[in-house]
Each structure stands twice: as structure tokens, then as C-alpha cells.
Design a protein around this motif. Structure first.
Motif, PDB file in Angstrom:
ATOM      1  N   GLU A  22       0.951  -1.278   0.128  1.00 26.74           N
ATOM      2  CA  GLU A  22       0.035   0.003  -0.029  1.00 26.74           C
ATOM      3  C   GLU A  22       0.898   1.151  -0.269  1.00 26.74           C
ATOM      4  OE1 GLU A  22      -2.834  -0.092   3.189  1.00 26.74           O
ATOM      5  OE2 GLU A  22      -3.744  -1.823   2.321  1.00 26.74           O
ATOM      6  N   LEU A  23       1.941   0.921   0.392  1.00 30.16           N
ATOM      7  CA  LEU A  23       2.994   2.242   0.621  1.00 30.16           C
ATOM      8  C   LEU A  23       3.250   2.720  -0.913  1.00 30.16           C
ATOM      9  CD1 LEU A  23       5.482   0.984   3.399  1.00 30.16           C
ATOM     10  CD2 LEU A  23       3.643   2.993   3.593  1.00 30.16           C
ATOM     11  N   PHE A  24       3.237   1.864  -1.647  1.00 25.31           N
ATOM     12  CA  PHE A  24       3.394   2.092  -3.395  1.00 25.31           C
ATOM     13  C   PHE A  24       2.414   2.668  -4.073  1.00 25.31           C
ATOM     14  CE2 PHE A  24       6.617  -0.666  -1.460  1.00 25.31           C
ATOM     15  CZ  PHE A  24       7.851   0.117  -1.682  1.00 25.31           C
ATOM     16  N   ASP A  25       1.068   2.268  -3.525  1.00 22.74           N
ATOM     17  CA  ASP A  25      -0.313   2.732  -4.149  1.00 22.74           C
ATOM     18  C   ASP A  25      -0.342   4.099  -4.010  1.00 22.74           C
ATOM     19  OD1 ASP A  25      -2.928   2.894  -5.232  1.00 22.74           O
ATOM     20  OD2 ASP A  25      -3.654   1.191  -3.575  1.00 22.74           O
ATOM     21  N   GLU A  26      -0.546   4.735  -5.041  1.00 27.89           N
ATOM     22  CA  GLU A  26      -0.750   6.318  -5.237  1.00 27.89           C
ATOM     23  C   GLU A  26      -1.862   6.766  -4.860  1.00 27.89           C
ATOM     24  OE1 GLU A  26       0.328   7.218  -9.291  1.00 27.89           O
ATOM     25  OE2 GLU A  26       2.508   6.672  -8.896  1.00 27.89           O
ATOM     26  N   ASP A  27      -2.848   5.888  -4.742  1.00 26.93           N
ATOM     27  CA  ASP A  27      -4.215   6.251  -4.129  1.00 26.93           C
ATOM     28  C   ASP A  27      -4.220   6.431  -2.734  1.00 26.93           C
ATOM     29  OD1 ASP A  27      -5.026   6.146  -6.643  1.00 26.93           O
ATOM     30  OD2 ASP A  27      -5.884   4.304  -6.678  1.00 26.93           O
ATOM     31  N   HIS A  28      -3.151   5.994  -1.843  1.00 27.90           N
ATOM     32  CA  HIS A  28      -3.220   6.084  -0.521  1.00 27.90           C
ATOM     33  C   HIS A  28      -2.305   7.551  -0.151  1.00 27.90           C
ATOM     34  CE1 HIS A  28      -4.466   2.150   1.107  1.00 27.90           C
ATOM     35  NE2 HIS A  28      -4.304   1.597  -0.183  1.00 27.90           N
ATOM     36  N   ASP A  29      -2.806   7.695   1.032  1.00 29.67           N
ATOM     37  CA  ASP A  29      -2.169   9.102   1.669  1.00 29.67           C
ATOM     38  C   ASP A  29      -0.736   9.009   1.756  1.00 29.67           C
ATOM     39  OD1 ASP A  29      -4.574  10.396   1.375  1.00 29.67           O
ATOM     40  OD2 ASP A  29      -5.220  10.088   3.144  1.00 29.67           O
ATOM     41  N   ASP A  30      -0.233   7.861   2.335  1.00 25.36           N
ATOM     42  CA  ASP A  30       0.989   7.621   2.875  1.00 25.36           C
ATOM     43  C   ASP A  30       1.733   6.979   1.588  1.00 25.36           C
ATOM     44  OD1 ASP A  30       0.115   8.442   5.319  1.00 25.36           O
ATOM     45  OD2 ASP A  30      -0.141   6.171   6.009  1.00 25.36           O
ATOM     46  N   CYS A  31       1.319   7.264   0.504  1.00 26.51           N
ATOM     47  CA  CYS A  31       2.357   6.806  -0.627  1.00 26.51           C
ATOM     48  C   CYS A  31       3.683   7.304  -0.530  1.00 26.51           C
ATOM     49  CB  CYS A  31       1.556   6.940  -2.137  1.00 26.51           C
ATOM     50  SG  CYS A  31       2.599   6.452  -3.436  1.00 26.51           S
ATOM     51  N   LEU A  32       4.731   6.194  -0.646  1.00 29.74           N
ATOM     52  CA  LEU A  32       6.120   6.730  -0.764  1.00 29.74           C
ATOM     53  C   LEU A  32       6.391   7.252  -2.369  1.00 29.74           C
ATOM     54  CD1 LEU A  32       7.785   4.078   1.001  1.00 29.74           C
ATOM     55  CD2 LEU A  32       7.298   6.584   1.863  1.00 29.74           C
ATOM     56  N   ASP A  33       7.280   8.290  -2.483  1.00 31.94           N
ATOM     57  CA  ASP A  33       7.570   8.879  -3.748  1.00 31.94           C
ATOM     58  C   ASP A  33       8.507   7.695  -4.362  1.00 31.94           C
ATOM     59  OD1 ASP A  33       9.400  10.086  -5.625  1.00 31.94           O
ATOM     60  OD2 ASP A  33       8.194  11.874  -5.250  1.00 31.94           O
ATOM     61  N   LYS A  34       8.224   7.318  -5.407  1.00 31.49           N
ATOM     62  CA  LYS A  34       8.999   6.152  -5.839  1.00 31.49           C
ATOM     63  C   LYS A  34      10.516   6.697  -6.474  1.00 31.49           C
ATOM     64  CE  LYS A  34       5.168   3.211  -7.071  1.00 31.49           C
ATOM     65  NZ  LYS A  34       4.360   2.886  -8.260  1.00 31.49           N
ATOM     66  N   GLU A  35      10.443   8.006  -6.925  1.00 33.80           N
ATOM     67  CA  GLU A  35      11.950   8.505  -7.469  1.00 33.80           C
ATOM     68  C   GLU A  35      12.683   8.590  -6.236  1.00 33.80           C
ATOM     69  OE1 GLU A  35      13.282  12.405  -9.673  1.00 33.80           O
ATOM     70  OE2 GLU A  35      11.478  11.582 -10.568  1.00 33.80           O
ATOM     71  N   GLU A  36      12.080   9.144  -5.298  1.00 36.97           N
ATOM     72  CA  GLU A  36      12.993   9.576  -4.203  1.00 36.97           C
ATOM     73  C   GLU A  36      13.405   8.121  -3.256  1.00 36.97           C
ATOM     74  OE1 GLU A  36      13.623   9.838   0.294  1.00 36.97           O
ATOM     75  OE2 GLU A  36      11.686   9.094  -0.686  1.00 36.97           O
ATOM     76  N   LEU A  37      12.542   7.182  -3.232  1.00 37.23           N
ATOM     77  CA  LEU A  37      12.743   5.976  -2.805  1.00 37.23           C
ATOM     78  C   LEU A  37      13.743   5.186  -3.358  1.00 37.23           C
ATOM     79  CD1 LEU A  37      11.992   3.805  -0.834  1.00 37.23           C
ATOM     80  CD2 LEU A  37      10.483   2.889  -2.295  1.00 37.23           C
ATOM     81  N   SER A  38      13.846   5.234  -4.856  1.00 39.53           N
ATOM     82  CA  SER A  38      14.810   4.736  -5.599  1.00 39.53           C
ATOM     83  C   SER A  38      16.211   5.109  -5.631  1.00 39.53           C
ATOM     84  CB  SER A  38      14.544   4.913  -7.209  1.00 39.53           C
ATOM     85  OG  SER A  38      14.688   5.968  -7.785  1.00 39.53           O
ATOM     86  N   GLU A  39      16.613   6.489  -4.849  1.00 41.02           N
ATOM     87  CA  GLU A  39      17.591   6.859  -4.531  1.00 41.02           C
ATOM     88  C   GLU A  39      18.126   6.593  -3.174  1.00 41.02           C
ATOM     89  OE1 GLU A  39      17.039  11.209  -5.076  1.00 41.02           O
ATOM     90  OE2 GLU A  39      16.531  10.984  -7.308  1.00 41.02           O
ATOM     91  N   ASN A  40      17.126   5.816  -2.378  1.00 41.71           N
ATOM     92  CA  ASN A  40      17.508   5.626  -1.019  1.00 41.71           C
ATOM     93  C   ASN A  40      16.976   4.368  -0.649  1.00 41.71           C
ATOM     94  OD1 ASN A  40      18.167   8.414   0.022  1.00 41.71           O
ATOM     95  ND2 ASN A  40      16.194   8.959  -0.707  1.00 41.71           N
ATOM     96  N   LEU A  41      17.083   3.378  -1.620  1.00 36.47           N
ATOM     97  CA  LEU A  41      16.653   1.832  -1.312  1.00 36.47           C
ATOM     98  C   LEU A  41      17.402   1.314  -0.113  1.00 36.47           C
ATOM     99  CD1 LEU A  41      16.514   0.447  -4.672  1.00 36.47           C
ATOM    100  CD2 LEU A  41      14.724   0.859  -3.154  1.00 36.47           C
ATOM    101  N   THR A  42      18.783   1.627   0.045  1.00 39.66           N
ATOM    102  CA  THR A  42      19.485   1.139   1.278  1.00 39.66           C
ATOM    103  C   THR A  42      18.677   1.532   2.607  1.00 39.66           C
ATOM    104  OG1 THR A  42      21.377   0.961   0.225  1.00 39.66           O
ATOM    105  CG2 THR A  42      21.774   0.706   2.586  1.00 39.66           C
TER     106      THR A  42
END
Length: 85
Positions: A22-42
Motif C-alpha cells: 500500500e505504501l506504493f499505491d498512489e491512491d493512498h495518503d501515505d504513498c512513498l515517492d518512487k523516485e525519491e525511494l529509488s535513490e534511498n533503497l538502502t
């Protein structure tokens, strides 16, 4: 391993996987920014696999385990479940 026991941890894993998904579902309020996340996978995987489980473990058992100590507990669980029939 008895089927009932196998189903229990598979059941928990399915619920947790859905909730993290659900953190990756853009319909949820708490959605993580995939671009930002890809820069911080560790950082993300450290939070998901070390920090969050350690926090829950400490909270449920009223312990003061650090991340490394929890990692040892998790390794014992992996071994425990890998050696069952």
C-alpha cells in the motif's frame, strides 16, 4: 512442518506484504515517492528489515534490543524455520 503452522506464517507474510504494498499505491495518503525511494533503497530496506521489526519486537516484549541484536534473533528464526520438516 505441520500445514497449520506453515499456513500461519504464510498468512502473516501475506498481510504484511499487502500493507507494505500500500505504501506504493498512489491512491493512498501515505504513498512513498518512487523516485525519491529509488535513490534511498538502502535506507528503505534497512528500515523495513531491521529498524521496524526491532521496534515491534521491543514493543511487544518490552525489551531494549538494538538492531544488531534483533538481527541475531531474526537469523535464529530463519534457521529454526529452515530446519523444520
Amino acid at each position: 512442518m505441520p500445514q497449520e503452522e506453515q499456513n500461519k506464517y504464510a498468512y502473516y507474510a501475506a498481510i504484511l506484504t499487502d500493507k507494505v504494498g500500500e505504501l506504493f499505491d498512489e491512491d493512498h495518503d501515505d504513498c512513498l515517492d518512487k523516485e525519491e525511494l529509488s535513490e534511498n533503497l538502502t535506507d528503505f530496506f534497512h528500515a523495513l528489515s531491521s529498524v521496524m521489526p526491532c521496534h515491534l519486537y521491543n514493543r511487544f516484549l518490552n525489551e531494549q534490543t538494538n538492531h544488531l541484536e534483533f538481527n541475531h534473533i531474526a537469523n535464529r528464526l530463519c534457521f529454526q524455520f529452515s530446519t523444520k520438516e
